[in-house]
Design an enzyme around this catalytic site. Structure first.
Site, mmCIF file in Angstrom:
data_model
loop_
_atom_site.group_PDB
_atom_site.id
_atom_site.type_symbol
_atom_site.label_atom_id
_atom_site.label_comp_id
_atom_site.label_asym_id
_atom_site.label_seq_id
_atom_site.Cartn_x
_atom_site.Cartn_y
_atom_site.Cartn_z
ATOM 1 N N GLU A 73 0.841 -1.208 0.000
ATOM 2 C CA GLU A 73 0.000 0.000 0.000
ATOM 3 C C GLU A 73 0.868 1.246 0.000
ATOM 4 O O GLU A 73 1.956 1.250 0.586
ATOM 5 C CB GLU A 73 -0.891 0.020 1.253
ATOM 6 C CG GLU A 73 -2.327 -0.420 0.999
ATOM 7 C CD GLU A 73 -3.160 0.607 0.216
ATOM 8 O OE1 GLU A 73 -2.585 1.430 -0.535
ATOM 9 O OE2 GLU A 73 -4.393 0.572 0.348
ATOM 10 N N ASP A 74 0.388 2.290 -0.646
ATOM 11 C CA ASP A 74 1.116 3.551 -0.603
ATOM 12 C C ASP A 74 0.904 4.258 0.730
ATOM 13 O O ASP A 74 1.852 4.740 1.329
ATOM 14 C CB ASP A 74 0.721 4.468 -1.766
ATOM 15 C CG ASP A 74 -0.784 4.604 -1.924
ATOM 16 O OD1 ASP A 74 -1.531 3.759 -1.400
ATOM 17 O OD2 ASP A 74 -1.240 5.555 -2.575
ATOM 18 N N ASP A 133 -4.373 5.762 5.839
ATOM 19 C CA ASP A 133 -4.953 7.013 6.343
ATOM 20 C C ASP A 133 -5.831 6.645 7.542
ATOM 21 O O ASP A 133 -5.330 6.490 8.655
ATOM 22 C CB ASP A 133 -5.747 7.644 5.192
ATOM 23 C CG ASP A 133 -5.916 9.142 5.348
ATOM 24 O OD1 ASP A 133 -6.341 9.568 6.426
ATOM 25 O OD2 ASP A 133 -5.634 9.880 4.400
ATOM 26 N N PHE A 176 -2.348 16.972 3.573
ATOM 27 C CA PHE A 176 -2.705 16.513 2.224
ATOM 28 C C PHE A 176 -1.418 16.302 1.440
ATOM 29 O O PHE A 176 -0.782 17.259 1.011
ATOM 30 C CB PHE A 176 -3.602 17.542 1.539
ATOM 31 C CG PHE A 176 -4.383 16.947 0.394
ATOM 32 C CD1 PHE A 176 -3.827 16.020 -0.469
ATOM 33 C CD2 PHE A 176 -5.708 17.302 0.194
ATOM 34 C CE1 PHE A 176 -4.542 15.463 -1.508
ATOM 35 C CE2 PHE A 176 -6.447 16.759 -0.852
ATOM 36 C CZ PHE A 176 -5.855 15.838 -1.704
ATOM 37 N N ARG A 232 0.797 12.024 -9.298
ATOM 38 C CA ARG A 232 1.227 10.654 -8.997
ATOM 39 C C ARG A 232 2.657 10.422 -9.472
ATOM 40 O O ARG A 232 3.370 9.590 -8.916
ATOM 41 C CB ARG A 232 0.297 9.628 -9.685
ATOM 42 C CG ARG A 232 -1.128 9.591 -9.128
ATOM 43 C CD ARG A 232 -1.834 8.339 -9.640
ATOM 44 N NE ARG A 232 -3.285 8.384 -9.497
ATOM 45 C CZ ARG A 232 -3.956 8.017 -8.409
ATOM 46 N NH1 ARG A 232 -3.321 7.605 -7.351
ATOM 47 N NH2 ARG A 232 -5.270 8.076 -8.386
HETATM 48 C C1 PRP Z 1 -5.833 5.617 -0.881
HETATM 49 C C2 PRP Z 1 -4.698 4.646 -0.533
HETATM 50 C C3 PRP Z 1 -5.388 3.593 0.259
HETATM 51 C C4 PRP Z 1 -6.519 4.324 0.933
HETATM 52 C C5 PRP Z 1 -6.140 4.591 2.341
HETATM 53 O O1 PRP Z 1 -6.451 5.205 -2.046
HETATM 54 O O2 PRP Z 1 -4.080 4.134 -1.676
HETATM 55 O O3 PRP Z 1 -5.877 2.552 -0.562
HETATM 56 O O4 PRP Z 1 -6.704 5.563 0.252
HETATM 57 O O5 PRP Z 1 -7.159 5.269 3.024
HETATM 58 P P1 PRP Z 1 -7.824 4.720 4.359
HETATM 59 O O6 PRP Z 1 -6.707 4.227 5.230
HETATM 60 O O7 PRP Z 1 -8.489 5.946 4.937
HETATM 61 O O8 PRP Z 1 -8.802 3.661 4.020
HETATM 62 P P2 PRP Z 1 -7.520 6.109 -2.811
HETATM 63 O O9 PRP Z 1 -8.895 5.721 -2.352
HETATM 64 O O10 PRP Z 1 -7.148 7.544 -2.672
HETATM 65 O O11 PRP Z 1 -7.393 5.605 -4.319
HETATM 66 P P3 PRP Z 1 -6.113 5.682 -5.306
HETATM 67 O O12 PRP Z 1 -5.072 4.770 -4.711
HETATM 68 O O13 PRP Z 1 -6.642 5.158 -6.594
HETATM 69 O O14 PRP Z 1 -5.645 7.100 -5.392
#
Ligand code: PRP
Length: 183
Positions: free
Chosen positions: A103-104, A107, A156, A169
């Protein structure tokens, strides 16, 4: 893209390209040691994790395979709700496999918490998480992260796979977005 390509859009550097590279080398060494002799499948969560996945797999010495999932949160607003929809499932049957979720960012932790349970229920041999970034102050649920890159403030952030409105990205570092960009 470098920060000097979009200087007015960024408020502060959080993690430099060099810091990311050094951390990935360290984490890859730990992963190689922990999974020596095992058949490891890395699962990246699209889209954000594609950059981290591509650097992490190339830093590993061991034989690994990769697969991808795309998920999105149901419900109102842009924040995670914890109710997740699978937009693209794995191609791989993970029964009996050693799985590492890549995972990147964590949050709220809600996406990953749901995903861990979903994949675990498929009968994996083991499942762990490699997350490059985590925002401790945003956590709504605690998720066990075996391989963590950096804890960061609840700001952010964009870059290294992370977007604002699908942009940034391809930024090589991780930076705080300037408020005027999303105001
Ligand atoms: C981001 C990130 C995680 C998620 C984390 O994805 O890559 O999958 O949010 O958030 P959380 O811990 O609050 O659940 P995003 O929904 O922004 O989609 P993306 O990776 O396509 O930008």
């Amino acid at each position: 893209m470098r920060e000097s390509d979009v200087p007015d859009d960024l408020a502060e550097t959080l993690v430099t390209e060099e810091q990311i590279t050094a951390k990935i080398a360290e984490l890859a060494a730990a992963i190689d040691a922990d999974y020596a002799g095992k058949d490891l499948l890395l699962v990246a969560v699209l889209k954000g994790a594609f950059v981290y996945m591509s650097d992490l797999v190339r830093a590993l010495s061991g034989q690994v395979t990769v697969d991808f999932m795309a998920v999105s949160s149901y419900g109102a607003g842009t924040r995670s709700s914890g109710v997740v929809k699978i937009n693209k499932d794995l191609d791989t049957d993970i029964t009996g496999r050693h799985v590492l979720i890549v995972e990147d960012i964590i949050d709220s932790g809600l996406t990953l918490s749901w995903l861990l349970e979903n994949l675990r229920s498929r009968g994996v041999a083991s499942i762990e998480v490699a997350a490059l970034l985590r925002k401790p102050d945003a956590a709504k649920v605690q998720v066990p992260v075996k391989y963590l890159g950096f804890d960061i403030p609840n700001a952010f952030v964009v870059g290294y796979g992370l977007d604002y409105a699908e942009k940034y990205r391809n930024l090589r570092s991780i930076a705080v977005l300037a408020p005027h960009v999303y105001a």
